[in-house]
Design a protein around this motif. Structure first.
Motif, PDB file in Angstrom:
ATOM      1  N   SER A  39       0.793  -1.217   0.000  1.00 41.81           N
ATOM      2  CA  SER A  39       0.000   0.000   0.000  1.00 41.81           C
ATOM      3  C   SER A  39       0.828   1.270   0.000  1.00 41.81           C
ATOM      4  O   SER A  39       1.977   1.288   0.442  1.00 41.81           O
ATOM      5  CB  SER A  39      -0.907   0.024   1.241  1.00 41.81           C
ATOM      6  N   ASP A  40       0.197   2.353  -0.466  1.00 41.76           N
ATOM      7  CA  ASP A  40       0.695   3.715  -0.307  1.00 41.76           C
ATOM      8  C   ASP A  40      -0.355   4.500   0.467  1.00 41.76           C
ATOM      9  O   ASP A  40      -1.555   4.256   0.328  1.00 41.76           O
ATOM     10  CB  ASP A  40       0.913   4.393  -1.668  1.00 41.76           C
ATOM     11  N   ALA A  41       0.085   5.460   1.260  1.00 42.88           N
ATOM     12  CA  ALA A  41      -0.852   6.301   1.992  1.00 42.88           C
ATOM     13  C   ALA A  41      -0.187   7.632   2.296  1.00 42.88           C
ATOM     14  O   ALA A  41       1.031   7.713   2.440  1.00 42.88           O
ATOM     15  CB  ALA A  41      -1.303   5.628   3.288  1.00 42.88           C
ATOM     16  N   CYS A  42      -0.997   8.686   2.373  1.00 41.35           N
ATOM     17  CA  CYS A  42      -0.509  10.027   2.690  1.00 41.35           C
ATOM     18  C   CYS A  42      -1.286  10.592   3.872  1.00 41.35           C
ATOM     19  O   CYS A  42      -2.511  10.424   3.956  1.00 41.35           O
ATOM     20  CB  CYS A  42      -0.652  10.965   1.500  1.00 41.35           C
ATOM     21  N   GLU A  43      -0.581  11.274   4.764  1.00 42.60           N
ATOM     22  CA  GLU A  43      -1.197  12.012   5.859  1.00 42.60           C
ATOM     23  C   GLU A  43      -1.085  13.497   5.520  1.00 42.60           C
ATOM     24  O   GLU A  43       0.018  14.012   5.282  1.00 42.60           O
ATOM     25  CB  GLU A  43      -0.490  11.730   7.190  1.00 42.60           C
ATOM     26  N   THR A 103     -17.261  23.209   5.508  1.00 41.69           N
ATOM     27  CA  THR A 103     -16.172  23.089   6.467  1.00 41.69           C
ATOM     28  C   THR A 103     -16.528  22.061   7.531  1.00 41.69           C
ATOM     29  O   THR A 103     -17.610  22.118   8.123  1.00 41.69           O
ATOM     30  CB  THR A 103     -15.862  24.439   7.131  1.00 41.69           C
ATOM     31  N   HIS A 104     -15.613  21.115   7.757  1.00 41.46           N
ATOM     32  CA  HIS A 104     -15.795  20.064   8.764  1.00 41.46           C
ATOM     33  C   HIS A 104     -14.776  20.264   9.879  1.00 41.46           C
ATOM     34  O   HIS A 104     -13.634  20.659   9.631  1.00 41.46           O
ATOM     35  CB  HIS A 104     -15.602  18.686   8.143  1.00 41.46           C
ATOM     36  N   THR A 105     -15.169  19.947  11.089  1.00 37.55           N
ATOM     37  CA  THR A 105     -14.256  20.050  12.229  1.00 37.55           C
ATOM     38  C   THR A 105     -13.592  18.718  12.553  1.00 37.55           C
ATOM     39  O   THR A 105     -12.686  18.665  13.373  1.00 37.55           O
ATOM     40  CB  THR A 105     -15.009  20.552  13.480  1.00 37.55           C
ATOM     41  N   THR A 106     -14.063  17.660  11.923  1.00 39.11           N
ATOM     42  CA  THR A 106     -13.547  16.316  12.192  1.00 39.11           C
ATOM     43  C   THR A 106     -12.639  15.863  11.055  1.00 39.11           C
ATOM     44  O   THR A 106     -12.994  16.038   9.886  1.00 39.11           O
ATOM     45  CB  THR A 106     -14.701  15.315  12.327  1.00 39.11           C
ATOM     46  N   PRO A 107     -11.477  15.287  11.347  1.00 39.60           N
ATOM     47  CA  PRO A 107     -10.603  14.773  10.282  1.00 39.60           C
ATOM     48  C   PRO A 107     -11.261  13.645   9.491  1.00 39.60           C
ATOM     49  O   PRO A 107     -12.306  13.130   9.869  1.00 39.60           O
ATOM     50  CB  PRO A 107      -9.380  14.253  11.051  1.00 39.60           C
ATOM     51  N   ALA A 108     -10.636  13.283   8.375  1.00 37.64           N
ATOM     52  CA  ALA A 108     -11.241  12.313   7.465  1.00 37.64           C
ATOM     53  C   ALA A 108     -10.209  11.331   6.950  1.00 37.64           C
ATOM     54  O   ALA A 108      -9.004  11.576   7.009  1.00 37.64           O
ATOM     55  CB  ALA A 108     -11.881  13.042   6.281  1.00 37.64           C
ATOM     56  N   VAL A 109     -10.716  10.202   6.444  1.00 37.12           N
ATOM     57  CA  VAL A 109      -9.885   9.301   5.656  1.00 37.12           C
ATOM     58  C   VAL A 109     -10.563   9.125   4.304  1.00 37.12           C
ATOM     59  O   VAL A 109     -11.771   8.935   4.221  1.00 37.12           O
ATOM     60  CB  VAL A 109      -9.662   7.934   6.335  1.00 37.12           C
ATOM     61  N   LEU A 110      -9.788   9.232   3.260  1.00 35.87           N
ATOM     62  CA  LEU A 110     -10.299   9.101   1.904  1.00 35.87           C
ATOM     63  C   LEU A 110      -9.810   7.772   1.349  1.00 35.87           C
ATOM     64  O   LEU A 110      -8.605   7.519   1.336  1.00 35.87           O
ATOM     65  CB  LEU A 110      -9.799  10.261   1.040  1.00 35.87           C
ATOM     66  N   PHE A 111     -10.756   6.931   0.945  1.00 34.52           N
ATOM     67  CA  PHE A 111     -10.386   5.603   0.465  1.00 34.52           C
ATOM     68  C   PHE A 111     -11.302   5.188  -0.670  1.00 34.52           C
ATOM     69  O   PHE A 111     -12.372   5.754  -0.866  1.00 34.52           O
ATOM     70  CB  PHE A 111     -10.438   4.570   1.594  1.00 34.52           C
ATOM     71  N   ALA A 112     -10.875   4.192  -1.424  1.00 31.15           N
ATOM     72  CA  ALA A 112     -11.615   3.742  -2.591  1.00 31.15           C
ATOM     73  C   ALA A 112     -12.195   2.361  -2.376  1.00 31.15           C
ATOM     74  O   ALA A 112     -11.578   1.502  -1.752  1.00 31.15           O
ATOM     75  CB  ALA A 112     -10.707   3.728  -3.825  1.00 31.15           C
ATOM     76  N   LEU A 113     -13.393   2.170  -2.909  1.00 33.67           N
ATOM     77  CA  LEU A 113     -13.965   0.842  -3.067  1.00 33.67           C
ATOM     78  C   LEU A 113     -13.781   0.430  -4.524  1.00 33.67           C
ATOM     79  O   LEU A 113     -13.377   1.222  -5.363  1.00 33.67           O
ATOM     80  CB  LEU A 113     -15.438   0.844  -2.688  1.00 33.67           C
ATOM     81  N   PRO A 159      -9.467  19.452   9.036  1.00 30.02           N
ATOM     82  CA  PRO A 159      -8.202  19.701   9.742  1.00 30.02           C
ATOM     83  C   PRO A 159      -7.135  18.640   9.451  1.00 30.02           C
ATOM     84  O   PRO A 159      -5.957  18.855   9.737  1.00 30.02           O
ATOM     85  CB  PRO A 159      -8.617  19.673  11.214  1.00 30.02           C
ATOM     86  N   HIS A 160      -7.566  17.508   8.898  1.00 33.77           N
ATOM     87  CA  HIS A 160      -6.616  16.438   8.571  1.00 33.77           C
ATOM     88  C   HIS A 160      -7.307  15.446   7.638  1.00 33.77           C
ATOM     89  O   HIS A 160      -8.485  15.153   7.806  1.00 33.77           O
ATOM     90  CB  HIS A 160      -6.159  15.697   9.830  1.00 33.77           C
ATOM     91  N   VAL A 161      -6.576  14.937   6.664  1.00 31.81           N
ATOM     92  CA  VAL A 161      -7.096  13.887   5.789  1.00 31.81           C
ATOM     93  C   VAL A 161      -6.036  12.819   5.620  1.00 31.81           C
ATOM     94  O   VAL A 161      -4.873  13.124   5.305  1.00 31.81           O
ATOM     95  CB  VAL A 161      -7.507  14.427   4.398  1.00 31.81           C
ATOM     96  N   THR A 162      -6.417  11.562   5.861  1.00 28.43           N
ATOM     97  CA  THR A 162      -5.589  10.414   5.508  1.00 28.43           C
ATOM     98  C   THR A 162      -6.048   9.936   4.142  1.00 28.43           C
ATOM     99  O   THR A 162      -7.224   9.650   3.957  1.00 28.43           O
ATOM    100  CB  THR A 162      -5.741   9.283   6.542  1.00 28.43           C
ATOM    101  N   VAL A 163      -5.140   9.863   3.198  1.00 25.36           N
ATOM    102  CA  VAL A 163      -5.475   9.436   1.841  1.00 25.36           C
ATOM    103  C   VAL A 163      -4.943   8.021   1.633  1.00 25.36           C
ATOM    104  O   VAL A 163      -3.735   7.792   1.645  1.00 25.36           O
ATOM    105  CB  VAL A 163      -4.880  10.387   0.784  1.00 25.36           C
TER     106      VAL A 163
END
Length: 384
Positions: A39-43, A103-113, A159-163
């Motif tokens: 895998s690859d991932a970005c913070e 605008t969101h106050t909660t961080p997120a993770v972006l992922f694919a199905l 405020p943060h996204v994990t890709v």
């Protein structure tokens, strides 16, 4: 969203999603990691802006910054070429950033199905297990909204996204790579406990002996390849050592919320190597998985995909390797065919041939006398 996760694996979906959760990285920076074998991932931390139409993630700098850009498939296997790439950008100045529309106050993770996730095992291995790890990193279980990025025209600010999602080992969790809340590392047993909670499964422990009722063994029926030719005879052999046995077919694309309680009602799951053994996640902790390994030097693959994960789940893992005489390949190909006489040569010729002969064209006729010690070992496990 994760606390009430009810994945419907019967539908193939190829969108890119974000599920809100917390993470940690240096503010205003992008940190990408390619150390995983798979895998690859970005913070991405700071003032992060996602654009679903452009499939882009950009971080706005606090001051002057160098411009960097990465392209990443946000799926747990970098080789899944069908997955759309997301552009991750560290901007050089604030003026280059698209204005926020939500605008969101909660961080997120972006992922694919999509990718390989139409397969039951891959859906858990490539999506649900690594998503569980990402979601439990720094926040307690909670329900979060989900956004289908493919159909989203908003510029969303976080405020943060994990890709991307990360696999460190197939269909399991490596604790030292999965820190959780309070400094305690996550394990595969945590994941199976989560599933029991999500699907309200009643049994967290198996039937122990002596008891008024017998432990139950589910013999998995496959409707296509790698079938048990003599499944009723196998079921009778299991009953002879003390089990209550049942032959059950779990549809390949059936609803998880309907199949999970079926499996949880048993103490042992027995089946030929294949995606159906993924249902072991619903067994009570302390149950048994018996994996029947098809003929053809398939033991290493079988252990990596199910044997080691089963142990990490807190199950007793037993393995039964099929001999050439128990394989229908002996009848269809004959004893002199390379697939019978020299399986290693088939492996050397490439995965396509391994898949064709040992996974697609093979059924098994188990010698129940040879199987009996394995069944007895499984039954004895419940006397401890």
């Amino acid at each position: 969203m994760l606390a009430g996760l009810r994945p419907d694996l019967s539908a193939e979906r190829r969108g890119v999603f974000s599920v809100f959760l917390a993470s940690a990285a240096e503010n205003g920076k992008v940190v990408c990691n390619s150390e995983s074998l798979y895998s690859d991932a970005c913070e991405v931390d700071g003032d992060v802006r996602t654009n679903g139409t452009a499939l882009s993630v950009a971080v706005v700098p606090n001051g002057l910054s160098e411009h960097f850009e990465w392209r990443i498939r946000p799926y747990a296997r970098r080789t899944a070429s069908s997955i759309k790439e997301v552009t991750v950008t560290q901007l050089s100045d604030r003026d280059a950033a698209p204005p926020c529309t939500v605008t969101h106050t909660t961080p997120a993770v972006l992922f694919a199905l999509g990718g390989h996730a139409g397969n039951y095992w891959h859906a858990f291995c490539d999506v649900l297990v690594p998503l569980f790890v990402a979601s439990r990193r720094t926040r307690p279980p909670c329900k979060y909204d989900a956004v289908d990025m493919d159909g989203d025209a908003e510029v969303r600010c976080f405020p943060h996204v994990t890709v991307g999602l990360r696999i460190d080992k197939l269909f399991t969790i490596v604790p030292e790579m999965a820190p959780g809340l309070g400094g305690r590392s996550l394990t595969m047993a945590d994941f199976t406990r989560f599933l029991r909670e999500a699907y309200a499964l009643p049994r967290g422990a198996p039937t122990r002996q002596p008891a008024d009722k017998k432990p139950r063994l589910l013999l998995m029926r496959r409707g296509h390849n790698r079938r048990f030719v003599n499944e009723e005879e196998i079921a009778r052999a299991a009953e002879a050592v003390g089990f209550e046995a049942a032959v059950v077919e779990l549809p390949r694309y059936g609803r998880v919320d309907e199949q999970a309680p079926v499996v949880n009602a048993f103490d042992v799951l027995m089946g030929v190597h294949g995606a159906g053994l993924t249902h072991a996640v619903f067994l009570p902790t302390g149950g048994v998985l018996i994996q029947v390994v098809p003929y053809g030097k398939m033991e290493d693959i079988a252990r990596a995909e199910f044997g080691e994960p089963a142990t990490d789940m807190g199950l007793k893992y037993l393995e039964y390797s099929v001999t050439a005489e128990e394989s229908t390949l002996m009848e269809t190909l004959g004893p002199d065919h390379p697939a019978i006489r020299d399986p290693e040569s088939v492996h050397r010729s490439g995965w396509e041939n391994v898949n064709e002969f040992y996974l697609q064209k093979q059924d098994v006729r188990i010698n129940v006398n040879r199987l009996a010690p394995t069944l007895a070992q499984a039954f004895d496990h419940f006397r401890q």
